[in-house]
Design a protein around this motif. Sequence first.
Motif, PDB file in Angstrom:
ATOM      1  N   ILE A 228      61.368  63.385 174.670  1.00 56.91           N
ATOM      2  CA  ILE A 228      60.332  62.957 173.322  1.00 56.91           C
ATOM      3  C   ILE A 228      58.772  63.167 173.559  1.00 56.91           C
ATOM      4  O   ILE A 228      58.486  63.066 174.912  1.00 56.91           O
ATOM      5  CB  ILE A 228      60.696  61.127 173.075  1.00 56.91           C
ATOM      6  N   SER A 229      58.176  63.482 172.830  1.00 54.08           N
ATOM      7  CA  SER A 229      57.016  63.953 172.803  1.00 54.08           C
ATOM      8  C   SER A 229      56.155  63.688 171.605  1.00 54.08           C
ATOM      9  O   SER A 229      56.465  63.897 170.524  1.00 54.08           O
ATOM     10  CB  SER A 229      56.902  65.602 173.211  1.00 54.08           C
TER      11      SER A 229
ATOM     12  N   GLN B  70      72.254  60.686 166.367  1.00 51.99           N
ATOM     13  CA  GLN B  70      70.776  59.788 166.295  1.00 51.99           C
ATOM     14  C   GLN B  70      69.892  60.389 165.151  1.00 51.99           C
ATOM     15  O   GLN B  70      68.884  59.554 165.106  1.00 51.99           O
ATOM     16  CB  GLN B  70      70.110  59.987 167.843  1.00 51.99           C
ATOM     17  N   TYR B  71      70.323  61.287 164.497  1.00 56.01           N
ATOM     18  CA  TYR B  71      69.206  61.717 163.791  1.00 56.01           C
ATOM     19  C   TYR B  71      68.817  60.901 162.681  1.00 56.01           C
ATOM     20  O   TYR B  71      67.672  60.815 162.363  1.00 56.01           O
ATOM     21  CB  TYR B  71      69.848  63.178 162.912  1.00 56.01           C
ATOM     22  N   ASN B  72      69.653  60.048 162.059  1.00 52.24           N
ATOM     23  CA  ASN B  72      69.374  59.078 160.867  1.00 52.24           C
ATOM     24  C   ASN B  72      68.220  58.241 161.741  1.00 52.24           C
ATOM     25  O   ASN B  72      67.315  57.679 160.623  1.00 52.24           O
ATOM     26  CB  ASN B  72      70.493  58.625 160.319  1.00 52.24           C
ATOM     27  N   THR B  73      68.496  57.629 162.897  1.00 50.26           N
ATOM     28  CA  THR B  73      67.542  56.853 163.428  1.00 50.26           C
ATOM     29  C   THR B  73      66.207  57.420 163.551  1.00 50.26           C
ATOM     30  O   THR B  73      65.074  56.884 163.098  1.00 50.26           O
ATOM     31  CB  THR B  73      68.030  56.245 164.799  1.00 50.26           C
TER      32      THR B  73
ATOM     33  N   TYR C 246      66.990  68.942 167.890  1.00 53.90           N
ATOM     34  CA  TYR C 246      65.733  68.682 167.842  1.00 53.90           C
ATOM     35  C   TYR C 246      65.108  68.198 166.515  1.00 53.90           C
ATOM     36  O   TYR C 246      65.746  68.716 165.289  1.00 53.90           O
ATOM     37  CB  TYR C 246      65.065  70.065 168.113  1.00 53.90           C
ATOM     38  N   VAL C 247      64.270  67.221 166.366  1.00 54.39           N
ATOM     39  CA  VAL C 247      63.581  66.887 165.146  1.00 54.39           C
ATOM     40  C   VAL C 247      62.023  66.888 165.395  1.00 54.39           C
ATOM     41  O   VAL C 247      61.541  66.389 166.501  1.00 54.39           O
ATOM     42  CB  VAL C 247      63.874  65.507 164.815  1.00 54.39           C
ATOM     43  N   LEU C 248      61.406  67.636 164.350  1.00 56.27           N
ATOM     44  CA  LEU C 248      59.652  67.517 164.428  1.00 56.27           C
ATOM     45  C   LEU C 248      59.348  66.807 163.171  1.00 56.27           C
ATOM     46  O   LEU C 248      59.647  67.178 162.364  1.00 56.27           O
ATOM     47  CB  LEU C 248      59.379  68.896 164.533  1.00 56.27           C
ATOM     48  N   LEU C 249      58.360  65.897 163.542  1.00 59.42           N
ATOM     49  CA  LEU C 249      57.179  65.366 162.595  1.00 59.42           C
ATOM     50  C   LEU C 249      55.853  66.137 162.805  1.00 59.42           C
ATOM     51  O   LEU C 249      55.525  65.844 164.005  1.00 59.42           O
ATOM     52  CB  LEU C 249      57.358  63.749 162.419  1.00 59.42           C
TER      53      LEU C 249
ATOM     54  N   ILE D 260      58.040  65.094 168.582  1.00 53.56           N
ATOM     55  CA  ILE D 260      59.323  65.953 168.700  1.00 53.56           C
ATOM     56  C   ILE D 260      59.974  65.047 169.465  1.00 53.56           C
ATOM     57  O   ILE D 260      60.025  64.357 170.535  1.00 53.56           O
ATOM     58  CB  ILE D 260      58.535  67.268 169.548  1.00 53.56           C
ATOM     59  N   VAL D 261      61.520  65.183 169.129  1.00 45.96           N
ATOM     60  CA  VAL D 261      62.237  64.464 169.725  1.00 45.96           C
ATOM     61  C   VAL D 261      63.591  65.405 170.055  1.00 45.96           C
ATOM     62  O   VAL D 261      64.000  66.173 169.125  1.00 45.96           O
ATOM     63  CB  VAL D 261      63.034  63.203 168.831  1.00 45.96           C
TER      64      VAL D 261
END
Length: 130
Positions: free
Chosen positions: A45-46, A69-72, A110-113, A61-62
């Motif tokens: 996680i960054s 875990q995506y919904n969380t 991976y997820v990015l906001l 970034i996760v």
Amino acid sequence: RISNADIATVTENVLAAVGSDGMNQGNHQMIRRLYGLDPNDYEGISLYYPDTNMGAKEFLIVKMTSTDQYNTVESAMNSRVETQKGIFEGYAPEQYAMVENYELCHEGNYVLLVISEDPQAAVNAFRKSL
């Protein structure tokens, strides 16, 4: 698709696209405070967040250990966006506009906001890194 990309490399590439001006690197405590996520629950996680209360530019970034875990993660990111909108609405129109034009990008594990002047550049760098 699951990516084996190193989160440090992905972070570096997104940071290069966003530019580090006006941001600090977040530690585990800051990730918990701003997003309510426990970094120990994820493979990586960054966080880069605004270095003043007047700024809105940030990205998270996760790298999830499981796509379950995506919904969380998504919920935590959306909650942060709503908080930021509430802070800047009515008093910092240019920061509010930046928050409103955020990008949330989900690719496999991976997820990015990203909240920045050019979120699409960050999304492109993120996707290329995976």
